[in-house]
Scaffold this motif. Structure first.
Motif, PDB file in Angstrom:
ATOM      1  N   ARG A 449       6.539  -5.405  -6.805  1.00  0.00           N
ATOM      2  CA  ARG A 449       5.852  -5.249  -5.523  1.00  0.00           C
ATOM      3  C   ARG A 449       5.109  -6.520  -5.182  1.00  0.00           C
ATOM      4  O   ARG A 449       4.356  -7.062  -5.988  1.00  0.00           O
ATOM      5  CB  ARG A 449       4.886  -4.067  -5.562  1.00  0.00           C
ATOM      6  CG  ARG A 449       4.145  -3.884  -4.226  1.00  0.00           C
ATOM      7  CD  ARG A 449       3.660  -2.491  -4.031  1.00  0.00           C
ATOM      8  NE  ARG A 449       4.721  -1.507  -3.870  1.00  0.00           N
ATOM      9  CZ  ARG A 449       5.425  -1.338  -2.749  1.00  0.00           C
ATOM     10  NH1 ARG A 449       5.180  -2.093  -1.674  1.00  0.00           N
ATOM     11  NH2 ARG A 449       6.363  -0.419  -2.677  1.00  0.00           N
ATOM     12  N   THR A 453       1.732  -0.781  -0.437  1.00  0.00           N
ATOM     13  CA  THR A 453       1.613   0.249  -1.453  1.00  0.00           C
ATOM     14  C   THR A 453       2.290   1.517  -0.960  1.00  0.00           C
ATOM     15  O   THR A 453       2.555   1.678   0.235  1.00  0.00           O
ATOM     16  CB  THR A 453       0.133   0.541  -1.758  1.00  0.00           C
ATOM     17  OG1 THR A 453       0.068   1.591  -2.729  1.00  0.00           O
ATOM     18  CG2 THR A 453      -0.610   0.980  -0.499  1.00  0.00           C
ATOM     19  N   LEU A 454       2.566   2.444  -1.877  1.00  0.00           N
ATOM     20  CA  LEU A 454       3.111   3.751  -1.528  1.00  0.00           C
ATOM     21  C   LEU A 454       2.064   4.844  -1.671  1.00  0.00           C
ATOM     22  O   LEU A 454       2.382   6.034  -1.715  1.00  0.00           O
ATOM     23  CB  LEU A 454       4.312   4.081  -2.436  1.00  0.00           C
ATOM     24  CG  LEU A 454       5.581   3.253  -2.225  1.00  0.00           C
ATOM     25  CD1 LEU A 454       6.648   3.670  -3.231  1.00  0.00           C
ATOM     26  CD2 LEU A 454       6.106   3.412  -0.807  1.00  0.00           C
ATOM     27  N   ARG A 455       0.784   4.432  -1.688  1.00  0.00           N
ATOM     28  CA  ARG A 455      -0.261   5.423  -1.901  1.00  0.00           C
ATOM     29  C   ARG A 455      -0.303   6.490  -0.813  1.00  0.00           C
ATOM     30  O   ARG A 455      -0.778   7.592  -1.025  1.00  0.00           O
ATOM     31  CB  ARG A 455      -1.627   4.720  -1.982  1.00  0.00           C
ATOM     32  CG  ARG A 455      -1.882   4.100  -3.366  1.00  0.00           C
ATOM     33  CD  ARG A 455      -3.255   3.486  -3.430  1.00  0.00           C
ATOM     34  NE  ARG A 455      -3.355   2.349  -2.501  1.00  0.00           N
ATOM     35  CZ  ARG A 455      -4.462   1.629  -2.368  1.00  0.00           C
ATOM     36  NH1 ARG A 455      -5.562   1.945  -3.033  1.00  0.00           N
ATOM     37  NH2 ARG A 455      -4.487   0.604  -1.536  1.00  0.00           N
ATOM     38  N   LEU A 457       1.935   8.217   0.085  1.00  0.00           N
ATOM     39  CA  LEU A 457       2.804   9.324  -0.307  1.00  0.00           C
ATOM     40  C   LEU A 457       2.291  10.065  -1.529  1.00  0.00           C
ATOM     41  O   LEU A 457       2.958  10.988  -2.016  1.00  0.00           O
ATOM     42  CB  LEU A 457       4.218   8.801  -0.580  1.00  0.00           C
ATOM     43  CG  LEU A 457       4.984   8.238   0.619  1.00  0.00           C
ATOM     44  CD1 LEU A 457       6.352   7.725   0.186  1.00  0.00           C
ATOM     45  CD2 LEU A 457       5.148   9.310   1.692  1.00  0.00           C
ATOM     46  N   TYR A 458       1.146   9.645  -2.053  1.00  0.00           N
ATOM     47  CA  TYR A 458       0.604  10.311  -3.233  1.00  0.00           C
ATOM     48  C   TYR A 458      -0.031  11.650  -2.826  1.00  0.00           C
ATOM     49  O   TYR A 458      -0.449  11.833  -1.680  1.00  0.00           O
ATOM     50  CB  TYR A 458      -0.463   9.448  -3.901  1.00  0.00           C
ATOM     51  CG  TYR A 458       0.022   8.118  -4.432  1.00  0.00           C
ATOM     52  CD1 TYR A 458       1.376   7.793  -4.491  1.00  0.00           C
ATOM     53  CD2 TYR A 458      -0.893   7.157  -4.876  1.00  0.00           C
ATOM     54  CE1 TYR A 458       1.803   6.577  -4.970  1.00  0.00           C
ATOM     55  CE2 TYR A 458      -0.480   5.932  -5.370  1.00  0.00           C
ATOM     56  CZ  TYR A 458       0.868   5.643  -5.406  1.00  0.00           C
ATOM     57  OH  TYR A 458       1.278   4.425  -5.877  1.00  0.00           O
ATOM     58  N   PRO A 459      -0.106  12.600  -3.789  1.00  0.00           N
ATOM     59  CA  PRO A 459      -0.812  13.857  -3.501  1.00  0.00           C
ATOM     60  C   PRO A 459      -2.310  13.597  -3.262  1.00  0.00           C
ATOM     61  O   PRO A 459      -2.834  12.563  -3.716  1.00  0.00           O
ATOM     62  CB  PRO A 459      -0.609  14.680  -4.769  1.00  0.00           C
ATOM     63  CG  PRO A 459       0.535  14.042  -5.477  1.00  0.00           C
ATOM     64  CD  PRO A 459       0.489  12.594  -5.123  1.00  0.00           C
ATOM     65  N   TYR A 461      -0.581  16.406  -0.694  1.00  0.00           N
ATOM     66  CA  TYR A 461       0.358  16.240   0.394  1.00  0.00           C
ATOM     67  C   TYR A 461      -0.175  16.893   1.668  1.00  0.00           C
ATOM     68  O   TYR A 461      -0.685  18.020   1.650  1.00  0.00           O
ATOM     69  CB  TYR A 461       1.709  16.850   0.014  1.00  0.00           C
ATOM     70  CG  TYR A 461       2.300  16.206  -1.216  1.00  0.00           C
ATOM     71  CD1 TYR A 461       2.602  14.853  -1.238  1.00  0.00           C
ATOM     72  CD2 TYR A 461       2.523  16.951  -2.367  1.00  0.00           C
ATOM     73  CE1 TYR A 461       3.125  14.253  -2.371  1.00  0.00           C
ATOM     74  CE2 TYR A 461       3.047  16.365  -3.507  1.00  0.00           C
ATOM     75  CZ  TYR A 461       3.343  15.004  -3.504  1.00  0.00           C
ATOM     76  OH  TYR A 461       3.854  14.415  -4.628  1.00  0.00           O
ATOM     77  N   GLN A 465       2.066  13.422   5.816  1.00  0.00           N
ATOM     78  CA  GLN A 465       3.049  12.939   4.829  1.00  0.00           C
ATOM     79  C   GLN A 465       4.387  13.629   5.012  1.00  0.00           C
ATOM     80  O   GLN A 465       5.443  13.017   4.843  1.00  0.00           O
ATOM     81  CB  GLN A 465       2.502  13.181   3.413  1.00  0.00           C
ATOM     82  CG  GLN A 465       1.373  12.228   3.019  1.00  0.00           C
ATOM     83  CD  GLN A 465       0.686  12.674   1.752  1.00  0.00           C
ATOM     84  OE1 GLN A 465       0.282  13.824   1.665  1.00  0.00           O
ATOM     85  NE2 GLN A 465       0.567  11.769   0.787  1.00  0.00           N
TER      86      GLN A 465
END
Length: 476
Positions: A449, A453-455, A457-459, A461, A465
Motif C-alpha cells: 500500500r 486505506t480500506l478502513r 470497510l471495517y466493522p 458495518y 458500507q
C-alpha cells in the motif's frame, strides 16, 4: 568430498543428506542472479570439456551414435544453460502487474522464490540430458536438489555423478544412485518439489508419494503420441521426418511418433516412402542395418523382450510387416519396423511402444482422425502433416496434447521459448527456459500500500458500507 554413493543409498543416510540440504535451502534461495549464473557457467564449462566422455558413456549403455549423443544429450543441455544464463537476471526481478481499481492506492508484483528442497528423478532413455536439464532450472530458481539417475544406464549415471560432484557442493546438489528401493526411500522424504520423467504408471506412484507431503510435482510422462498425415502432405518429406523422429535412439524417446494415422488414399505411398527413408538413414551402402553405426540399441534384455512380445502379438493377430521386423536378441537389436493392418486389440495399440515399431493406421475423414485420438488418453505430442493450413488448424484446435507440431517432429523439447510437457495422462507441469525456472519457483504475489486505506470497510458495518459494496459489485 561427497560421500560414496553406496552409503548415500541407505535410508538413514538419505535422511541425513536431505537434512543437510534442508539447512542449506534458505541460504540457497537468497543467492543472487550472479551467483547462480556462476554455477551454471561452471556446469557449462564442464560439459563442454567432457563431451567425449559423455559420448562414451551413452555408447556403453545404449550404443548410442556419437551424433545422437551430441544432439540429444549435450546440445540440448548446453543450449538450455546458455539461454538460462542470458535471461536469468530478468526472470529473477520482480514482475510488476497492473493495479485494479479495487486495489487503488497499492502496487503489486510477482516475486519468484525458490520452492526449496527438490528431487529430480531421471529416466534411462536420455540419461544425461534428462538428469541435468531439470537441474539447470532448479539451480536457476535457487533450489537445493537431489538427482536420482537411472540404474539401467550405469555408465551415464556415473557421468552425471562426476559432473555434479565437480560443480556443486553436496549440500547444494547431490546424486543418489540405486534401484527402485532407493527411489521409494527418496519419495518418503518431505521434498518441496519433485520433478519426475518416466511412464504414467510410475508417475502415479510419484504423485501419491508427493501428496503425503503436499509437495508440488512436475511429471514429464509419455503415452501414445500420434502423427496424422493427410492426403495433401509432402509424403517424401513426411516419411523422412517421421523416420528420423521414430527411430532416433532406437525409438526410445517419449515424444517419438507412437503411431501414424494416414489418409487411406495415400497410405501405400507413405509406407513406400518410409521404407526408402529408413534405408537411406540406416543402410545407405546396402550392408544391412545391423551393421549401421547410426542406429542405437534397446537398453536391456527386458525391454527387448517386451518389444518382441509386442511385435509377435501384432503378427499373431494379423498385422503385416511392411518394413523391417528382424531382430537379434543377443545384440538387443530390433530392426526399424513399420506395421500395417493394425487393430486396437494388439498390444502395440494399447501400450506406449517406446521402441522402433511404427504402426500405420488409416482414416477417411478429418473428423474420424480427431475422434480416434480423442478417444484415448491425451498425448504428450501431436504431429500433423499437411500442406493445408486450415486442415492443420482443424487438428490443432480439436485435439488436446502437451505440444503440437506441424510438418515437424521432436523439436519442441529444445525450443526455449515454448513450454514443454504433457497434459493429464501425459504429464503435469512444464519445462524449458522460463517455464522450467517457474516450475521450481513459487510465484509469490506481493501487494504494497502506497496511500489510502480500506478502513471504511471495517466493522461495524453500516448502510453506507453496504451501498459502497453494492457499487463495487456492480461496477468493478
Amino acid at each position: 568430498m561427497n560421500a560414496p554413493m553406496t552409503e548415500l543409498a541407505a535410508p538413514a543416510a538419505l535422511r541425513v543428506l536431505f537434512e543437510k540440504q534442508r539447512l542449506r535451502a534458505a541460504a540457497q534461495a537468497q543467492t543472487t542472479a550472479e551467483q547462480r549464473v556462476e554455477k551454471l557457467k561452471k556446469l557449462l564449462d564442464y560439459l563442454m570439456v567432457h563431451q567425449e566422455e559423455a559420448r562414451q558413456a551413452t555408447y556403453a549403455d545404449l550404443r548410442k551414435p556419437a551424433a545422437e549423443t551430441t544432439l540429444g544429450e549435450i546440445y540440448v543441455l548446453t543450449s538450455e544453460i546458455k539461454y538460462t544464463i542470458k535471461h536469468l537476471p530478468r526472470w529473477m526481478k520482480p514482475q510488476r502487474v497492473p493495479t485494479p481499481l479495487s486495489a487503488l492506492g497499492t502496487s503489486g508484483y510477482v516475486q519468484y522464490e525458490a520452492k526449496g528442497n527438490a528431487l529430480i528423478m531421471a529416466p534411462w532413455n536420455y540419461p544425461i540430458n534428462l538428469a541435468l536439464k531439470p537441474l539447470v532450472s532448479a539451480v536457476a530458481a535457487g533450489c537445493v536438489a537431489v538427482v536420482k539417475p537411472s540404474e539401467l544406464t550405469p555408465h551415464s549415471s556415473a557421468f552425471v555423478r562426476k559432473v555434479i560432484e565437480a560443480v556443486f557442493a553436496e549440500e547444494e546438489v547431490a546424486v543418489v544412485e540405486g534401484d527402485a528401493a532407493v527411489a521409494q526411500a527418496l519419495l518418503e522424504l518431505p521434498f518441496n518439489h519433485i520433478f519426475f520423467t518416466g511412464s504414467p504408471a510410475i508417475g502415479k506412484i510419484v504423485m501419491k508419494a508427493a501428496a503425503e507431503h503436499l509437495a508440488s510435482v512436475t511429471l514429464e510422462l509419455g503415452g501414445k503420441s500420434p502423427a496424422i498425415v493427410d492426403e495433401t502432405a509432402d509424403l517424401r518429406a513426411t516419411a523422412r521426418t517421421l523416420a528420423w523422429g521414430k527411430y532416433l535412439n532406437n525409438g526410445q524417446t517419449c515424444i517419438a511418433p507412437d503411431y501414424v494415422l494416414v489418409h487411406n488414399s495415400v497410405k501405400d505411398k507413405l509406407v513406400d516412402e518410409l521404407k526408402g527413408a529408413i534405408g537411406a538413414m540406416y543402410d545407405p551402402e546396402g550392408r544391412g542395418m545391423m551393421a549401421s553405426e547410426n542406429y542405437a540399441r534397446i537398453v536391456n534384455q527386458n525391454h527387448f523382450e517386451r518389444l518382441q512380445r509386442y511385435l509377435d502379438d501384432a503378427l499373431n493377430q494379423g498385422a503385416v510387416v511392411a518394413v523391417g521386423g528382424q531382430s537379434t536378441p543377443a545384440d538387443r537389436y530390433l530392426q526399424p519396423t513399420v506395421l500395417t493392418h493394425v487393430t486396437e486389440r494388439m498390444k502395440v495399440m494399447q501400450e506406449e511402444i517406446f521402441g522402433p515399431i511404427l504402426p500405420v493406421l488409416t482414416y477417411q475423414t478429418p473428423t474420424e482422425a480427431v475422434d480416434y485420438v480423442n478417444a484415448r488418453p491425451k498425448p504428450l505430442a501431436l504431429y500433423v502433416h499437411s500442406r493445408r493450413a486450415a486442415r492443420a488448424d482443424y487438428f490443432l484446435k480439436n485435439i488436446s496434447a502437451g505440444n503440437a507440431l506441424v510438418n515437424e517432429v521432436l523439436t519442441q523439447f529444445g525450443h526455449h521459448e515454448l513450454p514443454f510437457g504433457g497434459v493429464n495422462n501425459s504429464g503435469i507441469g512444464k519445462s524449458n527456459g522460463f517455464y522450467g525456472f517457474q516450475e521450481f519457483s513459487n510465484p509469490k504475489g506481493v501487494v504494497k500500500r502506497k496511500f489510502g486505506t480500506l478502513r471504511f470497510l471495517y466493522p461495524p458495518y453500516t448502510e453506507r458500507q453496504q451501498r459502497i459494496l453494492g457499487w463495487l459489485v456492480k461496477y468493478l
